[in-house]
Scaffold this motif. Structure first.
Motif, PDB file in Angstrom:
ATOM      1  N   ILE A  24       5.917  31.107  -1.801  1.00 28.47           N
ATOM      2  CA  ILE A  24       6.718  29.901  -1.998  1.00 28.47           C
ATOM      3  C   ILE A  24       7.882  30.179  -2.943  1.00 28.47           C
ATOM      4  O   ILE A  24       9.032  29.775  -2.695  1.00 28.47           O
ATOM      5  N   THR A  28      12.141  29.841  -3.017  1.00 26.25           N
ATOM      6  CA  THR A  28      12.932  29.097  -4.007  1.00 26.25           C
ATOM      7  C   THR A  28      14.008  29.973  -4.640  1.00 26.25           C
ATOM      8  O   THR A  28      15.075  29.466  -5.006  1.00 26.25           O
ATOM      9  N   PHE A  68      12.210  27.658   3.818  1.00 24.48           N
ATOM     10  CA  PHE A  68      10.837  27.368   3.417  1.00 24.48           C
ATOM     11  C   PHE A  68       9.901  27.511   4.606  1.00 24.48           C
ATOM     12  O   PHE A  68       8.839  28.152   4.520  1.00 24.48           O
ATOM     13  N   SER A  83       6.874  18.753   6.109  1.00 25.22           N
ATOM     14  CA  SER A  83       8.107  18.721   5.336  1.00 25.22           C
ATOM     15  C   SER A  83       8.789  17.378   5.504  1.00 25.22           C
ATOM     16  O   SER A  83       8.665  16.726   6.549  1.00 25.22           O
ATOM     17  N   PHE A 102       6.003  19.895   1.518  1.00 22.66           N
ATOM     18  CA  PHE A 102       7.123  20.158   0.619  1.00 22.66           C
ATOM     19  C   PHE A 102       8.327  19.286   0.939  1.00 22.66           C
ATOM     20  O   PHE A 102       8.532  18.855   2.075  1.00 22.66           O
ATOM     21  N   THR A 119      13.173  21.603  -5.525  1.00 28.56           N
ATOM     22  CA  THR A 119      12.189  21.735  -4.463  1.00 28.56           C
ATOM     23  C   THR A 119      10.831  21.292  -5.000  1.00 28.56           C
ATOM     24  O   THR A 119      10.447  21.697  -6.096  1.00 28.56           O
ATOM     25  N   PHE A 121       6.610  20.989  -4.090  1.00 33.66           N
ATOM     26  CA  PHE A 121       5.604  21.472  -3.148  1.00 33.66           C
ATOM     27  C   PHE A 121       4.197  21.070  -3.592  1.00 33.66           C
ATOM     28  O   PHE A 121       3.935  20.854  -4.769  1.00 33.66           O
ATOM     29  N   SER A 122       3.318  20.971  -2.613  1.00 40.62           N
ATOM     30  CA  SER A 122       1.918  20.588  -2.828  1.00 40.62           C
ATOM     31  C   SER A 122       1.044  21.443  -1.923  1.00 40.62           C
ATOM     32  O   SER A 122       1.365  21.626  -0.739  1.00 40.62           O
ATOM     33  N   TYR A 150       7.271  22.009  -8.845  1.00 41.37           N
ATOM     34  CA  TYR A 150       8.653  21.866  -8.396  1.00 41.37           C
ATOM     35  C   TYR A 150       9.495  22.960  -9.030  1.00 41.37           C
ATOM     36  O   TYR A 150       9.129  23.529 -10.071  1.00 41.37           O
ATOM     37  N   TYR A 269       4.521  14.735  -0.405  1.00 39.53           N
ATOM     38  CA  TYR A 269       5.349  15.813  -0.956  1.00 39.53           C
ATOM     39  C   TYR A 269       6.262  15.348  -2.089  1.00 39.53           C
ATOM     40  O   TYR A 269       7.148  16.081  -2.512  1.00 39.53           O
TER      41      TYR A 269
END
Length: 323
Positions: A24, A28, A68, A83, A102, A119, A121-122, A150, A269
């Motif tokens: 991930i 980023t 992503f 997403s 995300f 950004t 994300f989970s 994030y 997200y």
């Protein structure tokens, strides 16, 4: 300062989850570079398309989402992704252990004014009782998250992340290309004199929220007996980062501007990952009816009311709904 992998091992994070987190973060780093070069690379402005939310997509939204999506689906760690920019969940590796939700570029309305974006994300463990292509993979409450975070693309590129053992701050060191731990176990002050809310919607709020904000604005002449400052970045990553850094309350309450869509922020997200971070830092993350991370999702794009931040101030806000 500690590098990412040793810091995660210190928190006893499993190796497969560490590998996914590093995947991930590779995305980023690329997004951070694209953001910094957007004016020079023809990535400013909007496309002619709307996303599934009915929002006009920015060019960087599309680029960040594709970056992503591609890197996650190619990793082998992910069974499915969801997403903000995708209408449905997308299948990855049928043997992948995790599912990832995300928001590839939160606060994209700030892109053209060179302000804060990020950004979110989970990560949940994948469900073995449903097919990889079934959106039910994502029907898991926020308290089942195994990681959330994030990345804020500001003066420095900063990662804020939790794996359930505290909320930690990392900064991208461009000299060697990795994230370095700069603050462990961040704590949100329990009391605050700052609030973040979109005041332009005030006339559409429910009565309890209207009264609460009126009392904050009244300052030391009102029932609260102290002055409050309002802050509003118009990017959840920026507003929550301020709360984590120095306290405050952030809320996007229910409103009746569009009766068919009373809530703004997305559960999977946006609200869930931010709630995990806030709670791990000693704050509260609620709706007016209960804890955000106890909500059982019904849809990957489900929206919810959000009231989160400094514990005592959130409790004070919620007390207005009980009068």
């Amino acid at each position: 300062m500690q590098r990412l992998a040793p810091a995660l091992r210190e928190d006893n994070v499993p190796l497969d989850l560490i590998s996914l987190i590093k995947t991930i973060l590779a995305a980023t780093k690329e997004i951070s570079f694209r953001v910094s070069q957007a004016h020079l690379g023809g990535l400013m402005g909007s496309t002619l398309d709307e996303n599934i939310q009915g929002e006009i997509q920015k060019k960087l939204d599309v680029v960040a989402n594709e970056l992503f999506k591609d890197i996650l689906l190619e990793s082998g760690f992910v069974r499915a992704i969801s997403s903000e920019e995708e209408e449905n969940s997308v299948v990855g590796d049928a043997k992948g252990k995790f599912v990832v939700s995300f928001d590839p570029l939160d606060g994209s309305s700030n892109i053209d004014i060179n302000s804060l974006i990020g950004t979110i994300f989970s990560i949940h463990e994948a469900r073995d009782d449903v097919d990889a292509a079934d959106p039910a993979q994502f029907r898991q409450a926020g308290h089942k998250q195994v990681c959330a975070g994030y990345v804020l693309y500001g003066p420095s590129t900063m990662l804020v992340m939790t794996t359930g053992r505290g909320t930690h701050f990392y900064v991208l060191d461009r000299t060697h290309g990795g994230y370095l731990l700069v603050e462990r176990n961040v704590q949100v002050p329990q009391d605050t004199k700052e609030f973040a809310i979109n005041m332009s919607n005030q006339r559409f709020w429910q009565a309890p929220m209207q009264q609460y904000i009126q009392d904050l604005v009244a300052g030391d002449t009102g029932p609260r007996g102290k002055n409050f400052n309002m802050r509003w970045i118009a990017a959840m990553v920026g507003d929550i980062h301020r709360v984590l850094t120095r306290g405050g309350i952030f809320t996007y309450p229910a409103d009746n501007k569009n009766p068919e869509q009373p809530y703004k922020l997305r559960l999977m997200y946006e609200a869930n990952p931010m709630s995990f971070l806030i709670e791990q830092a000693g704050g509260l993350a609620m709706t007016s009816q209960g804890r955000i991370m106890d909500i059982e999702p019904e849809d990957i794009h489900q929206r919810v009311e959000v009231i989160m931040g400094s514990k005592n101030e959130v409790e004070t806000c919620l007390s207005y709904y009980q009068q």
